[in-house]
Design an enzyme around this catalytic site. Structure first.
Site, PDB file in Angstrom:
ATOM      1  N   GLU A  38       0.752  -1.139   0.033  1.00 35.09           N
ATOM      2  CA  GLU A  38       0.127   0.027   0.108  1.00 35.09           C
ATOM      3  C   GLU A  38       0.991   1.251   0.037  1.00 35.09           C
ATOM      4  O   GLU A  38       2.032   0.982   0.237  1.00 35.09           O
ATOM      5  CB  GLU A  38      -0.966   0.195   1.130  1.00 35.09           C
ATOM      6  CG  GLU A  38      -2.240  -0.949   1.015  1.00 35.09           C
ATOM      7  CD  GLU A  38      -3.049  -0.911   2.008  1.00 35.09           C
ATOM      8  OE1 GLU A  38      -2.985  -0.287   3.219  1.00 35.09           O
ATOM      9  OE2 GLU A  38      -4.118  -1.600   1.850  1.00 35.09           O
ATOM     10  N   HIS A  94      -8.856   9.967   2.977  1.00 32.93           N
ATOM     11  CA  HIS A  94      -8.711   8.908   1.861  1.00 32.93           C
ATOM     12  C   HIS A  94      -8.942   9.287   0.434  1.00 32.93           C
ATOM     13  O   HIS A  94     -10.168  10.004   0.276  1.00 32.93           O
ATOM     14  CB  HIS A  94      -9.538   7.607   1.975  1.00 32.93           C
ATOM     15  CG  HIS A  94      -9.009   6.384   1.675  1.00 32.93           C
ATOM     16  ND1 HIS A  94      -9.046   6.287   0.393  1.00 32.93           N
ATOM     17  CD2 HIS A  94      -8.451   5.265   2.382  1.00 32.93           C
ATOM     18  CE1 HIS A  94      -8.326   5.017  -0.111  1.00 32.93           C
ATOM     19  NE2 HIS A  94      -8.136   4.343   1.301  1.00 32.93           N
ATOM     20  N   ARG A 143      -0.719   9.514   1.627  1.00 36.25           N
ATOM     21  CA  ARG A 143      -2.432   9.467   1.100  1.00 36.25           C
ATOM     22  C   ARG A 143      -2.610  11.124   1.171  1.00 36.25           C
ATOM     23  O   ARG A 143      -3.482  11.328   0.237  1.00 36.25           O
ATOM     24  CB  ARG A 143      -2.909   8.881   2.538  1.00 36.25           C
ATOM     25  CG  ARG A 143      -3.981   7.808   2.356  1.00 36.25           C
ATOM     26  CD  ARG A 143      -4.537   7.314   3.421  1.00 36.25           C
ATOM     27  NE  ARG A 143      -4.499   5.705   2.935  1.00 36.25           N
ATOM     28  CZ  ARG A 143      -5.179   5.025   3.745  1.00 36.25           C
ATOM     29  NH1 ARG A 143      -5.515   5.483   5.030  1.00 36.25           N
ATOM     30  NH2 ARG A 143      -5.021   3.920   3.776  1.00 36.25           N
ATOM     31  N   HIS A 171     -11.560  10.140   6.622  1.00 32.52           N
ATOM     32  CA  HIS A 171     -11.226   8.669   6.808  1.00 32.52           C
ATOM     33  C   HIS A 171     -10.890   8.230   8.237  1.00 32.52           C
ATOM     34  O   HIS A 171     -11.343   7.333   8.743  1.00 32.52           O
ATOM     35  CB  HIS A 171     -10.190   8.211   5.727  1.00 32.52           C
ATOM     36  CG  HIS A 171     -10.034   6.765   5.874  1.00 32.52           C
ATOM     37  ND1 HIS A 171     -10.940   5.709   5.452  1.00 32.52           N
ATOM     38  CD2 HIS A 171      -8.837   5.918   6.031  1.00 32.52           C
ATOM     39  CE1 HIS A 171     -10.543   4.597   5.546  1.00 32.52           C
ATOM     40  NE2 HIS A 171      -9.214   4.656   5.929  1.00 32.52           N
ATOM     41  N   ARG A 219      -1.077   9.119   8.955  1.00 33.11           N
ATOM     42  CA  ARG A 219      -0.980   7.727   9.326  1.00 33.11           C
ATOM     43  C   ARG A 219      -0.609   6.914   8.091  1.00 33.11           C
ATOM     44  O   ARG A 219      -1.032   7.254   7.026  1.00 33.11           O
ATOM     45  CB  ARG A 219      -2.385   7.236   9.870  1.00 33.11           C
ATOM     46  CG  ARG A 219      -2.344   5.715   9.946  1.00 33.11           C
ATOM     47  CD  ARG A 219      -3.892   5.141  10.432  1.00 33.11           C
ATOM     48  NE  ARG A 219      -4.873   5.469   9.704  1.00 33.11           N
ATOM     49  CZ  ARG A 219      -5.458   4.441   8.753  1.00 33.11           C
ATOM     50  NH1 ARG A 219      -4.786   3.371   8.752  1.00 33.11           N
ATOM     51  NH2 ARG A 219      -6.072   4.687   8.188  1.00 33.11           N
TER      52      ARG A 219
HETATM   53  P1  FAD Z   1     -13.987   1.344  15.776  1.00 30.54           P
HETATM   54  O1  FAD Z   1     -13.715   0.007  15.311  1.00 30.54           O
HETATM   55  O2  FAD Z   1     -14.489   2.637  15.124  1.00 30.54           O
HETATM   56  O3  FAD Z   1     -14.938   1.074  17.308  1.00 30.54           O
HETATM   57  C1  FAD Z   1     -15.541   2.082  17.824  1.00 30.54           C
HETATM   58  C2  FAD Z   1     -16.680   1.484  18.743  1.00 30.54           C
HETATM   59  O4  FAD Z   1     -17.017   2.315  19.661  1.00 30.54           O
HETATM   60  C3  FAD Z   1     -17.753   0.905  17.964  1.00 30.54           C
HETATM   61  O5  FAD Z   1     -18.031  -0.238  18.565  1.00 30.54           O
HETATM   62  C4  FAD Z   1     -18.730   1.993  18.221  1.00 30.54           C
HETATM   63  O6  FAD Z   1     -20.150   1.621  18.183  1.00 30.54           O
HETATM   64  C5  FAD Z   1     -18.543   2.084  19.651  1.00 30.54           C
HETATM   65  N1  FAD Z   1     -18.970   3.592  20.119  1.00 30.54           N
HETATM   66  C6  FAD Z   1     -18.552   4.795  19.817  1.00 30.54           C
HETATM   67  N2  FAD Z   1     -19.205   5.672  20.491  1.00 30.54           N
HETATM   68  C7  FAD Z   1     -19.788   5.242  21.496  1.00 30.54           C
HETATM   69  C8  FAD Z   1     -20.502   5.491  22.860  1.00 30.54           C
HETATM   70  N3  FAD Z   1     -20.876   6.937  22.935  1.00 30.54           N
HETATM   71  N4  FAD Z   1     -20.936   4.600  23.505  1.00 30.54           N
HETATM   72  C9  FAD Z   1     -20.726   3.343  23.333  1.00 30.54           C
HETATM   73  N5  FAD Z   1     -20.063   2.782  22.328  1.00 30.54           N
HETATM   74  C10 FAD Z   1     -19.544   3.857  21.445  1.00 30.54           C
HETATM   75  N6  FAD Z   1      -7.223   0.769   9.065  1.00 30.54           N
HETATM   76  C11 FAD Z   1      -6.515  -0.222   8.904  1.00 30.54           C
HETATM   77  O7  FAD Z   1      -5.355  -0.515   9.693  1.00 30.54           O
HETATM   78  N7  FAD Z   1      -6.432  -1.102   7.752  1.00 30.54           N
HETATM   79  C12 FAD Z   1      -7.508  -1.010   6.780  1.00 30.54           C
HETATM   80  O8  FAD Z   1      -7.723  -1.738   5.967  1.00 30.54           O
HETATM   81  C13 FAD Z   1      -8.474   0.098   7.193  1.00 30.54           C
HETATM   82  N8  FAD Z   1      -9.476   0.101   6.250  1.00 30.54           N
HETATM   83  C14 FAD Z   1     -10.677   1.076   6.564  1.00 30.54           C
HETATM   84  C15 FAD Z   1     -11.804   1.207   5.848  1.00 30.54           C
HETATM   85  C16 FAD Z   1     -12.865   1.831   6.315  1.00 30.54           C
HETATM   86  C17 FAD Z   1     -14.114   1.939   5.492  1.00 30.54           C
HETATM   87  C18 FAD Z   1     -12.788   2.635   7.530  1.00 30.54           C
HETATM   88  C19 FAD Z   1     -13.774   3.401   7.895  1.00 30.54           C
HETATM   89  C20 FAD Z   1     -11.538   2.492   8.391  1.00 30.54           C
HETATM   90  C21 FAD Z   1     -10.575   1.711   7.825  1.00 30.54           C
HETATM   91  N9  FAD Z   1      -9.347   1.734   8.620  1.00 30.54           N
HETATM   92  C22 FAD Z   1      -8.221   0.623   8.465  1.00 30.54           C
HETATM   93  C23 FAD Z   1      -9.191   2.440   9.995  1.00 30.54           C
HETATM   94  C24 FAD Z   1      -9.570   1.503  11.056  1.00 30.54           C
HETATM   95  O9  FAD Z   1     -10.493   0.615  10.512  1.00 30.54           O
HETATM   96  C25 FAD Z   1      -9.901   1.992  12.171  1.00 30.54           C
HETATM   97  O10 FAD Z   1      -8.964   2.974  12.614  1.00 30.54           O
HETATM   98  C26 FAD Z   1      -9.960   1.351  13.471  1.00 30.54           C
HETATM   99  O11 FAD Z   1     -10.962   0.138  13.309  1.00 30.54           O
HETATM  100  C27 FAD Z   1     -10.633   1.771  14.799  1.00 30.54           C
HETATM  101  O12 FAD Z   1     -10.596   0.809  15.581  1.00 30.54           O
HETATM  102  P2  FAD Z   1     -11.289   1.208  16.962  1.00 30.54           P
HETATM  103  O13 FAD Z   1     -11.416   0.146  17.647  1.00 30.54           O
HETATM  104  O14 FAD Z   1     -10.629   2.457  17.694  1.00 30.54           O
HETATM  105  O15 FAD Z   1     -12.706   1.823  16.865  1.00 30.54           O
HETATM  106  C1  SIN Z   2      -7.915   1.004   2.412  1.00 28.70           C
HETATM  107  O1  SIN Z   2      -8.089  -0.145   2.451  1.00 28.70           O
HETATM  108  O2  SIN Z   2      -7.441   1.815   1.766  1.00 28.70           O
HETATM  109  C2  SIN Z   2      -7.813   1.556   3.852  1.00 28.70           C
HETATM  110  C3  SIN Z   2      -6.453   1.210   4.637  1.00 28.70           C
HETATM  111  C4  SIN Z   2      -6.416   2.112   5.849  1.00 28.70           C
HETATM  112  O3  SIN Z   2      -7.096   3.071   6.121  1.00 28.70           O
HETATM  113  O4  SIN Z   2      -5.363   1.879   6.546  1.00 28.70           O
END
Ligand code: FAD
Ligand code: SIN
Length: 525
Positions: free
Chosen positions: A114, A229, A275, A336, A371
């Site tokens: 990537e 993104h 990015r 993103h 990032r």
């Molecule tokens: P999240 O996975 O967003 O979880 C947050 C949780 O908190 C959820 O369960 C939500 O419901 C809960 N929550 C929020 N507010 C409250 C509240 N007030 N009360 C109770 N619960 C609450 N990163 C990579 O490294 N590789 C990838 O390929 C990649 N692809 C991506 C594709 C997309 C479409 C997106 C949107 C992001 C992508 N990212 C990727 C980024 C990555 O997915 C996120 O940064 C990461 O998953 C965040 O994890 P987290 O546990 O911090 O939050």
């Molecule tokens: C992607 O698949 O392009 C998202 C990867 C990332 O946000 O790290």
């Protein structure tokens, strides 16, 4: 009289960071994981491209470190990066031992490339459903731990802080407020993409954790750094569905509306430039050609390869009448990821005792100003684990004063706000953030954003709502304002923060900006 519940550890959020923390805590005490929607509804679930980890034969931890530092554009916390890249392999191997099925080539793990990675180091699952696989495995593992309870559709509204210690949170379940008391609390609420009208983030990403923490005097850091993104689907009335960077890693090309490739005109790495560079190049090309989008073209790649490598993207685009194997796909940037957030040390500790944070809500400084792709799933695993151990050390090391739980807490006022009013303010906020505090900013645009957002902020900030949409509006407005203020205060361009009135890294650019609440409002320091 609201219900009271007690637990040793409260985790807010059930994405990768929250679930990984729960697994460590489940062997140490009673754990409650609350999540405001379905357990799987999170950015984690939708993550496509993969997870970066230095595990391939051609890779080294030191090279992953260097790539991360370079992408962060001079503002990474090197200690935090070292932890990420060196503990990452162990966290991934553990995940594989728990049943994660990453894609393979023959009997060996398959690694892809990537942007801004100098080695093929991205593991992926079921082609483009990496996040879903990680979430599945973590949920399964958590469900084997009898000490861990999960409460879905339970929203944290505010943290409970007494005598300088966080001792739990107000939770909203249906129409009822529950006081949940805990010895330690971990924020794992993810990001805030929904504050922008164009975003790849799911609906739950409204910056709740950042706003709740800010209200209780927790320091936020690096809030001006929002990652856009480059390639989200662009078509009127259709969501900004992500077209993974891994597609460019596999050879997809960006073209302007005249069918001309342009990335090499902006950066020697072309489509695989960092990015922020790709997003700004796309905007520049859109301006030059007076267009709303550019195209991502992968029609030169083998049809079967595309269908197998990107099955979710293929089928989702097809649902919107775009066939990635036959036509270039209209794309433009979308919000993103946020590099900033609740300031923590490398053990998830915030400046309030008993409060920890991990994952996208947190800012360890691991991403600096921008990032490196696919580093955030790894961040959730590594720092979810570490925040859990930080919390264990705090709870086991301190003579925990249980009488704090008996200190009476203020009953929240139950105020209502019309849905039409909420929606109007929400859309105004999202549009303003996109137009005035987006990929390209300047003092004038940010000043307009400040005025508009402040007027919404003043209407909602002092109110304690018990309606999820109103609570989210309050949180989104807070985070929007903090991003705008930080972006105004940073009078230079670094990483993902680009100002047309200060295009360079001017003296003083190395300083990180923190924000905290004060008696009269807030202070950037
Ligand atoms: P999240 O996975 O967003 O979880 C947050 C949780 O908190 C959820 O369960 C939500 O419901 C809960 N929550 C929020 N507010 C409250 C509240 N007030 N009360 C109770 N619960 C609450 N990163 C990579 O490294 N590789 C990838 O390929 C990649 N692809 C991506 C594709 C997309 C479409 C997106 C949107 C992001 C992508 N990212 C990727 C980024 C990555 O997915 C996120 O940064 C990461 O998953 C965040 O994890 P987290 O546990 O911090 O939050
Ligand atoms: C992607 O698949 O392009 C998202 C990867 C990332 O946000 O790290």
């Amino acid at each position: 009289m609201s219900e009271k519940i007690y637990t040793d550890y409260l985790i807010i959020g059930s994405g990768v960071a929250g679930l990984r923390a729960a697994i460590e805590l489940g062997i140490k005490g009673r754990v409650l994981v609350v999540t405001k929607d379905l357990p799987t509804e999170s950015s984690t679930e939708y993550a496509q491209g993969g997870v970066a980890v230095a595990l391939s034969d051609e890779d080294e931890i030191g090279i992953h470190f260097e790539d991360t530092i370079k992408a962060g554009d001079g503002l990474c916390n090197e200690e935090a990066v070292k932890v990420l890249v060196s503990e990452g392999p162990e966290r991934i191997i553990e995940l594989i031992n728990w049943g994660a099925e990453f894609d393979k080539e023959g009997s060996k793990l398959a690694f892809t490339l990537e942007a801004a990675h100098s080695r093929k180091r991205i593991l992926h699952a079921h082609g483009d459903s990496t996040g879903r696989e990680i979430e599945r495995v973590l949920i399964n593992k958590v469900s084997t731990l009898k000490n861990v309870k999960k409460a879905s559709f339970t929203m944290a509204v505010d943290l409970i802080v007494k005598e300088g210690k966080c001792i739990g949170a107000f939770l909203l379940k249906g129409k009822e407020i529950i006081k949940c008391f805990s010895k330690a609390t971990i924020l794992a609420t993810g990001g805030a993409g929904q504050i922008y009208s164009r975003t790849t983030n799911p609906k739950v990403c409204t910056g709740d954790g950042m706003a709740m923490a800010f209200r209780m005097g927790v320091y936020l850091k690096d809030m001006e750094f929002v990652q856009f993104h480059p390639t989200a689907l662009y078509a009127p009335g259709i969501p900004a569905f992500l077209l993974s960077e891994a597609m460019r890693g596999e050879g997809a090309r960006l073209k302007n509306i005249h069918g001309e490739e342009f990335m090499k005109n902006y950066h020697p790495l072309g489509e695989l430039a960092p990015r922020d560079v790709v997003s700004r190049s796309i905007i520049s090309e859109m301006v030059k050609t007076n267009s709303t989008h550019v195209y991502l073209d992968m029609t030169h790649l083998d049809e079967n390869f595309l269908k197998n490598r990107f099955p979710t993207i293929y089928s989702t685009c097809l649902r919107f009448n775009f066939d990635i194997t036959k036509q270039p796909i209209p794309v433009s940037p979308a919000a993103h990821f946020i590099m900033g957030g609740v300031e923590t040390d490398i053990n998830g500790k915030t400046n309030i005792e008993g409060l920890f944070a991990a994952g996208e809500v947190a800012c360890t400084g691991v991403h600096g100003a921008n990032r490196l792709a696919s580093n955030s799933l790894l961040e959730g695993l590594v720092y979810g684990y570490r925040a859990a151990h930080g919390a264990i050390e705090y709870v086991e090391g301190s003579q925990f004063d249980n009488t704090l739980f008996h200190v009476s807490t203020l009953e929240p006022d139950k105020q209502y706000i019309e849905y039409s009013e909420i929606n109007k303010m929400r859309e105004e906020l999202r549009q303003t953030m996109w137009e005035k505090a987006g990929v390209i900013r300047c003092g004038e645009s940010l000043g307009i954003a400040r005025t508009k957002i402040t007027s919404i902020y003043e209407k909602v900030t002092e109110r304690f709502f018990i309606d999820p949409l109103a609570i989210e509006l309050k949180n989104m407005t807070t985070v929007g304002l903090l991003i705008t203020e930080a972006a105004l205060a940073r009078k230079n361009s670094v990483g993902a923060h680009y100002r047309t009135d200060y295009k360079e890294k001017l003296p003083g650019w190395e300083k990180h900006l923190r924000i905290r609440k004060t008696e009269t409002g807030f202070e950037v320091f």
